[in-house]
Design a protein around this motif. Structure first.
Motif, PDB file in Angstrom:
ATOM      1  N   GLU A  55      -2.708  -2.111   9.287  1.00 24.14           N
ATOM      2  CA  GLU A  55      -1.526  -1.278   9.036  1.00 24.14           C
ATOM      3  C   GLU A  55      -1.431  -0.137  10.040  1.00 24.14           C
ATOM      4  O   GLU A  55      -0.357   0.149  10.586  1.00 24.14           O
ATOM      5  CB  GLU A  55      -1.597  -0.736   7.610  1.00 24.14           C
ATOM      6  CG  GLU A  55      -0.437   0.173   7.226  1.00 24.14           C
ATOM      7  CD  GLU A  55      -0.506   0.625   5.786  1.00 24.14           C
ATOM      8  OE1 GLU A  55      -0.399   1.848   5.545  1.00 24.14           O
ATOM      9  OE2 GLU A  55      -0.653  -0.243   4.886  1.00 24.14           O
TER      10      GLU A  55
ATOM     11  N   GLU B 263       6.612   3.856  10.980  1.00 27.24           N
ATOM     12  CA  GLU B 263       5.990   3.863   9.663  1.00 27.24           C
ATOM     13  C   GLU B 263       5.837   2.411   9.224  1.00 27.24           C
ATOM     14  O   GLU B 263       6.785   1.635   9.293  1.00 27.24           O
ATOM     15  CB  GLU B 263       6.856   4.626   8.659  1.00 27.24           C
ATOM     16  CG  GLU B 263       6.215   4.813   7.301  1.00 27.24           C
ATOM     17  CD  GLU B 263       6.996   5.752   6.392  1.00 27.24           C
ATOM     18  OE1 GLU B 263       6.870   5.634   5.163  1.00 27.24           O
ATOM     19  OE2 GLU B 263       7.755   6.598   6.923  1.00 27.24           O
TER      20      GLU B 263
ATOM     21  N   GLN C 189      -5.002   5.894   0.770  1.00 25.31           N
ATOM     22  CA  GLN C 189      -4.035   4.794   0.759  1.00 25.31           C
ATOM     23  C   GLN C 189      -4.620   3.674  -0.085  1.00 25.31           C
ATOM     24  O   GLN C 189      -5.797   3.335   0.062  1.00 25.31           O
ATOM     25  CB  GLN C 189      -3.787   4.279   2.181  1.00 25.31           C
ATOM     26  CG  GLN C 189      -3.048   5.248   3.079  1.00 25.31           C
ATOM     27  CD  GLN C 189      -2.951   4.704   4.487  1.00 25.31           C
ATOM     28  OE1 GLN C 189      -3.951   4.644   5.204  1.00 25.31           O
ATOM     29  NE2 GLN C 189      -1.764   4.300   4.897  1.00 25.31           N
TER      30      GLN C 189
ATOM     31  N   PRO D 248       5.344   7.074  -0.041  1.00 24.08           N
ATOM     32  CA  PRO D 248       5.108   5.872   0.773  1.00 24.08           C
ATOM     33  C   PRO D 248       3.952   6.019   1.743  1.00 24.08           C
ATOM     34  O   PRO D 248       3.156   5.101   1.925  1.00 24.08           O
ATOM     35  CB  PRO D 248       6.437   5.676   1.505  1.00 24.08           C
ATOM     36  CG  PRO D 248       7.441   6.323   0.617  1.00 24.08           C
ATOM     37  CD  PRO D 248       6.747   7.503  -0.001  1.00 24.08           C
ATOM     38  N   GLY D 249       3.843   7.176   2.388  1.00 29.53           N
ATOM     39  CA  GLY D 249       2.747   7.395   3.321  1.00 29.53           C
ATOM     40  C   GLY D 249       3.215   8.015   4.613  1.00 29.53           C
ATOM     41  O   GLY D 249       4.337   8.522   4.716  1.00 29.53           O
TER      42      GLY D 249
ATOM     43  N   GLN E 292       0.832  -1.195   0.000  1.00 29.31           N
ATOM     44  CA  GLN E 292       0.000   0.000   0.000  1.00 29.31           C
ATOM     45  C   GLN E 292       0.874   1.256   0.000  1.00 29.31           C
ATOM     46  O   GLN E 292       1.836   1.351   0.766  1.00 29.31           O
ATOM     47  CB  GLN E 292      -0.934   0.010   1.214  1.00 29.31           C
ATOM     48  CG  GLN E 292      -2.056  -1.005   1.124  1.00 29.31           C
ATOM     49  CD  GLN E 292      -3.293  -0.598   1.888  1.00 29.31           C
ATOM     50  OE1 GLN E 292      -4.372  -0.478   1.327  1.00 29.31           O
ATOM     51  NE2 GLN E 292      -3.149  -0.397   3.185  1.00 29.31           N
ATOM     52  N   ILE E 293       0.521   2.193  -0.869  1.00 29.91           N
ATOM     53  CA  ILE E 293       1.170   3.494  -0.922  1.00 29.91           C
ATOM     54  C   ILE E 293       0.091   4.563  -0.764  1.00 29.91           C
ATOM     55  O   ILE E 293      -1.100   4.251  -0.731  1.00 29.91           O
ATOM     56  CB  ILE E 293       1.956   3.701  -2.239  1.00 29.91           C
ATOM     57  CG1 ILE E 293       1.029   3.513  -3.452  1.00 29.91           C
ATOM     58  CG2 ILE E 293       3.141   2.750  -2.308  1.00 29.91           C
ATOM     59  CD1 ILE E 293       1.702   3.797  -4.797  1.00 29.91           C
ATOM     60  N   THR E 294       0.499   5.803  -0.677  1.00 28.17           N
ATOM     61  CA  THR E 294      -0.460   6.891  -0.497  1.00 28.17           C
ATOM     62  C   THR E 294      -0.494   7.770  -1.736  1.00 28.17           C
ATOM     63  O   THR E 294       0.551   8.223  -2.216  1.00 28.17           O
ATOM     64  CB  THR E 294      -0.117   7.731   0.745  1.00 28.17           C
ATOM     65  OG1 THR E 294      -0.114   6.874   1.896  1.00 28.17           O
ATOM     66  CG2 THR E 294      -1.139   8.835   0.962  1.00 28.17           C
TER      67      THR E 294
ATOM     68  N   HIS F  80       3.777  -0.178   6.225  1.00 28.57           N
ATOM     69  CA  HIS F  80       2.966  -0.267   5.016  1.00 28.57           C
ATOM     70  C   HIS F  80       2.681  -1.736   4.722  1.00 28.57           C
ATOM     71  O   HIS F  80       3.600  -2.560   4.655  1.00 28.57           O
ATOM     72  CB  HIS F  80       3.683   0.395   3.840  1.00 28.57           C
ATOM     73  CG  HIS F  80       4.088   1.808   4.124  1.00 28.57           C
ATOM     74  ND1 HIS F  80       3.166   2.818   4.301  1.00 28.57           N
ATOM     75  CD2 HIS F  80       5.308   2.368   4.301  1.00 28.57           C
ATOM     76  CE1 HIS F  80       3.807   3.947   4.564  1.00 28.57           C
ATOM     77  NE2 HIS F  80       5.108   3.708   4.579  1.00 28.57           N
TER      78      HIS F  80
ATOM     79  N   ALA G  76       8.171   2.265   0.245  1.00 32.09           N
ATOM     80  CA  ALA G  76       7.155   1.697   1.139  1.00 32.09           C
ATOM     81  C   ALA G  76       7.523   0.281   1.556  1.00 32.09           C
ATOM     82  O   ALA G  76       7.293  -0.117   2.703  1.00 32.09           O
ATOM     83  CB  ALA G  76       5.789   1.718   0.456  1.00 32.09           C
TER      84      ALA G  76
END
Length: 399
Positions: A193, A279, A249, A271-272, A138-140, A281, A347
């Motif tokens: 997450e 952090e 996300q 990445p987020g 998952q990325i943002t 992900h 990520a």
């Protein structure tokens, strides 16, 4: 299910009777879409087949059906499948049942640039049973133009996320940040997450990290997009593409919908954001395994090595948009994809996997009910989480 059963019957009859090509065959099971199979059959398979003088026979079997097929073949000592790809949430069962070959000795053959966390996901009891194949993380995503318009930067932590959410609602009259709150697995995995990033163990439902996460989401909820209640992996892409939301996300597959189909050049990724503890992900995807008792293990491992090569990984990334198991496989992707794959690479360095547990379905049910009660209906956080923790414990005993 009938479709998969029919295909499986054809496959087993084919490889049992020996009809078709006189060349030695490597029987591979994967779960791919039509466009993905096309690239495999036309681009990936032929060079290997020519080099090794073999014919690759490939078929799709549902991830839920594969364990039963493997169990039947391994127990009867009539193993016909030489290599398979399986969802990372289905691996522990195969290892615990003794259905897969121990590949620990192959670990030294893995590419130096493989993402370390992907290797760890294939290990059980300090032995390697599965090899990296097709990871997703998952990325943002965010609307860069809208962030610039309001003088905002993409949030790097929960405090900044809360501030950005409030500003968007103040400026636009409605929340513009999506949380996948439609229920089911999408909501459960996003919560998983977030809880990890808060230092919690999601599977407890009520530890400190769980409490802090649900309390924060309860305070954030009034400033989130009203579309969040309908948001899942697919609809979230639509909301961002249609400017109903400015941040979400999601998995990298959304890039082709948002950037290619909707031509949204103002959508950027990173990445987020981190939680209070770290952090994190969420990583998903598929790993490769070899059935125990396969007589073509060496050939299968040669094919794995070929699949993991930089040349093949570059083709899969460029032609299918697959995130790579390697960190050096993005040189040949289209220019517009490079910054997004950089987000994917970063990520994965903070990637976490969902722990495979026998009570996963019950966990999904109760964490969703806890989310709805606390975040949407405003019920007390700790008391509600304690209740659903107890419900999960009872469900585990029943299973």
């Amino acid at each position: 299910m009938r479709k998969y059963s029919f295909l499986l019957l054809v496959f087993l009859l084919f490889i049992t009777t020996g009809c078709g090509s006189p060349k030695p065959k490597l029987n591979i099971v994967m779960g791919l879409g039509e466009a993905e199979w096309k690239v495999m059959r036309e681009v990936v398979f032929p060079p290997f087949e020519k080099l090794h003088g073999v014919k690759i026979e490939a078929i799709q079997i549902n991830a839920a059906d594969l364990p039963g097929v493997l169990e039947t073949q391994v127990k009867s000592r009539k193993v016909k499948i030489d290599l398979f790809a399986q969802d990372n949430m289905q691996l522990e069962y195969l290892a615990n049942r003794g259905l897969v070959a121990d590949l620990t000795d192959f670990k030294k053959e893995l590419p130096e640039t493989v993402v370390p966390g992907l290797v760890k996901a294939g290990e059980f009891d300090f032995r390697l049973y599965f090899l990296p194949f097709r990871p997703i993380v998952q990325i943002t995503y965010y609307n860069a133009d809208k962030f610039k318009q309001y003088g905002l930067e993409p949030p790097r932590n929960w405090s900044e996320l809360y501030l950005v959410a409030r500003i968007f609602k103040q400026k636009e009259g409605a929340g513009k940040i999506i949380f996948k709150a439609n229920g089911g697995v999408p909501t459960a995995t996003q919560l998983y997450e977030w809880i990890i990033s808060a230092g919690g163990n999601p599977l407890t439902i009520n530890d400190e990290g769980c409490i802090n996460t649900l309390a924060f989401l309860q305070s954030l909820w009034p400033y989130l997009s009203p579309d969040s209640i309908h948001a899942n992996a697919d609809t979230s892409n639509e909301y961002l593409a249609q400017d109903s939301a400015y941040l979400m996300q999601n998995w990298p597959s959304g890039l082709r919908v948002i950037v290619e189909q909707y031509a949204k050049e103002d959508i950027a990724t990173y990445p987020g954001f981190a939680g209070p503890s770290q952090e994190a992900h969420l990583i998903g995807g598929e790993m490769l395994g070899i059935p125990k008792g396969s007589k073509k293990q060496e050939l299968a491992l040669q094919f794995v090595k070929y699949l993991q090569s930089r040349a093949v990984q570059e083709k899969l990334a460029a032609q299918l948009g697959w995130p790579s198991l390697r960190t050096d496989a993005y040189e040949t992707v289209p220019a517009w994809m490079k910054p997004h794959f950089e987000s994917v690479n970063k990520a994965m360095q903070s990637g976490v996997f969902c722990k495979e547990v026998y009570y996963w379905d019950d966990y999904v049910k109760y964490i969703n009910e806890a989310f709805a009660d606390i975040v949407i209906r405003g019920k007390p956080v700790k008391e509600t989480l304690d209740y659903y923790h107890n419900q999960l414990e009872l469900a585990k005993q029943r299973v």
